[in-house]
Design an enzyme around this catalytic site. Structure first.
Site, PDB file in Angstrom:
ATOM      1  N   ASP A 197       0.780  -0.839  -0.319  1.00  0.00           N
ATOM      2  CA  ASP A 197      -0.397  -0.311  -0.358  1.00  0.00           C
ATOM      3  C   ASP A 197       1.301   0.774   0.045  1.00  0.00           C
ATOM      4  OD1 ASP A 197      -3.073  -0.770   0.500  1.00  0.00           O
ATOM      5  OD2 ASP A 197      -2.105  -2.402   2.352  1.00  0.00           O
ATOM      6  N   MET A 203     -16.388 -16.423   3.887  1.00  0.00           N
ATOM      7  CA  MET A 203     -15.839 -17.873   3.135  1.00  0.00           C
ATOM      8  C   MET A 203     -14.216 -18.218   3.298  1.00  0.00           C
ATOM      9  SD  MET A 203     -18.516 -18.804   0.342  1.00  0.00           S
ATOM     10  CE  MET A 203     -20.149 -18.377   0.186  1.00  0.00           C
ATOM     11  N   LYS A 208      -9.629  -8.951  -5.027  1.00  0.00           N
ATOM     12  CA  LYS A 208     -10.764  -9.564  -6.016  1.00  0.00           C
ATOM     13  C   LYS A 208     -10.741  -9.298  -7.454  1.00  0.00           C
ATOM     14  CE  LYS A 208     -13.189  -7.108  -3.512  1.00  0.00           C
ATOM     15  NZ  LYS A 208     -14.654  -6.176  -2.621  1.00  0.00           N
ATOM     16  N   LEU A 209     -10.742  -7.816  -7.883  1.00  0.00           N
ATOM     17  CA  LEU A 209     -10.397  -8.138  -8.975  1.00  0.00           C
ATOM     18  C   LEU A 209      -9.354  -8.056  -9.699  1.00  0.00           C
ATOM     19  CD1 LEU A 209     -11.158  -4.156  -9.418  1.00  0.00           C
ATOM     20  CD2 LEU A 209     -12.239  -5.839  -9.820  1.00  0.00           C
ATOM     21  N   GLN A 213      -8.684 -12.426  -9.696  1.00  0.00           N
ATOM     22  CA  GLN A 213      -9.623 -13.246  -9.092  1.00  0.00           C
ATOM     23  C   GLN A 213     -10.811 -12.927 -10.040  1.00  0.00           C
ATOM     24  OE1 GLN A 213     -10.491 -14.342  -5.007  1.00  0.00           O
ATOM     25  NE2 GLN A 213      -8.712 -14.063  -4.118  1.00  0.00           N
TER      26      GLN A 213
END
Length: 380
Positions: free
Chosen positions: A157, A272, A306-307, A309
């Site tokens: 970051d 999850m 996430k993007l 993946q």
């Protein structure tokens, strides 16, 4: 060596690796350093040292709280030696200028009274990785106890984005030119770093084996969209989109939020295990990264796990404009703006399911972290 024609050479002699970070390898939630450690374990002794944890951490919903009972003792987890250094209190950015002198004294005390385990592991390391955050305050200590070790900074970051204290920023600025390498997962981050010649572009990787763990589909007939994770989560997206598209079932996994005025076609799931989310991603019609736009740094377009993946599975993605970047598989919207949300979703539904970028494996990422100079594609 050309980054697009590599041999994936690995060191034949096992090495001793040390990662210094505010994460912990044992927590369920995964970040880039967890996957890097998975690969390092295959190559030699790997130590995962977790800092800035104390009694104060419970007030910040620290994800390491679930392993508090393991604090201040060495444990082996998935082949890596782990240590969560817990102190009574730890230094932090007060964000109040009048308190800056006290803040600096506190950080100085923390730096000058390191854990004995940290010193021991530094002395034995061949390669020391400092993750962005407070880790670089111990760079001078590493040079003192082990001048021959390779010392690499992993810029997960931008320091301004994560609001590090001025003391930490100054420590990093002094250390940066003397690091063996500064590895950036996004080229955008280069402008936020000191002007040094040791900066290299090393994007996040992905475990290509996940392609075999993403079946069968968890969905019934119809159209489905998925959102995974809690980072900068904006519930208003689903309040708007669920009513605009009543024929789409929205699956919200691990957002950390309860239902907040969502339509009946929104299903909310607890967090999850990483592998359990893969079926939901692969078989969806599109993915969603519902970030709060005011908090989205430009480099997130390159670093959002996430993007990445979604794209690995060829899944079109809907996200705020700042997270679109240069990726053809993403469709941007303005949070709170119903018309732009509708337009982005319609574009995603019409888009082909094909990846828009090359995805390095974590083995290829670690090759570059250990020796970025050997790869042509790390040049900035």
């Amino acid at each position: 060596m050309n980054g697009n024609n590599e041999t994936n050479e690995k060191n034949t002699v096992p090495q001793n690796f040390l990662l210094i970070t505010a994460l912990d390898y044992r927590t369920p939630r995964k970040a880039n350093l967890h996957f890097i450690a998975d690969e390092l374990v295959k190559r030699g002794t790997t130590r995962f040292f977790s800092l800035r944890y104390s009694m104060l951490s419970r007030y910040k919903a620290d994800p390491r709280a679930c392993i508090d009972a393991s604090a201040n003792r060495k444990e082996v987890f998935n082949g890596a030696e782990c240590f969560l250094w817990k102190t009574l209190i730890h230094p932090f950015n007060t964000r109040k200028k009048p308190l800056r002198p006290l803040e600096n004294l506190f950080f100085g005390w923390y730096k000058n009274n390191p854990s004995a385990v940290l010193v021991e592991w530094m002395e034995q390391a061949d390669v020391i990785f400092f993750e962005s955050g407070s880790a670089p305050i111990f760079f001078d200590l590493a040079c003192q106890v082990n001048p021959g070790a390779s010392k690499t900074y992993i810029a997960s970051d931008d320091l301004d984005t994560i609001n590090v204290a001025e003391y930490v920023r100054k420590c990093f600025d002094r250390a940066a030119p003397n690091m063996t390498a500064i590895c950036l997962p996004s080229r955008v981050l280069s402008s936020a770093m000191p002007e040094t010649a040791n900066k290299h572009f090393v994007p996040h990787g992905i475990d290509h084996s996940i392609a075999g763990d993403a079946d069968p589909s968890p969905y019934a007939a119809g159209r489905h969209a998925v959102s995974v994770g809690s980072m900068l989560f904006d519930p208003s997206f689903f309040q708007i989109a669920s009513r605009q598209f009543p024929d789409i079932t929205f699956h919200v996994i691990g957002s950390g939020h309860v239902r907040q005025g969502y339509g009946k076609n929104v299903r909310v799931y607890d967090e999850m295990k990483y592998r359990d989310t893969l079926r939901y991603i692969k078989h969806a019609d599109f993915g969603i990264a519902p970030y709060k736009a005011e908090a989205v740094p430009a480099y997130l377009a390159d670093t959002s796990m996430k993007l990445m993946q979604y794209d690995f599975f060829g899944l079109p993605a809907v996200c705020p404009m700042p997270a679109v970047g240069s990726y053809a598989s993403r469709f941007g919207y303005h949070p709170g703006n119903a018309a732009s949300i509708e337009s982005a979703i319609r574009a995603a539904l019409a888009a082909p399911h094909v990846p828009s970028r090359r995805h390095l494996s974590w083995a290829q990422v670690v090759d570059r972290l250990i020796g970025p100079q050997r790869f042509g594609d790390t040049r900035l």
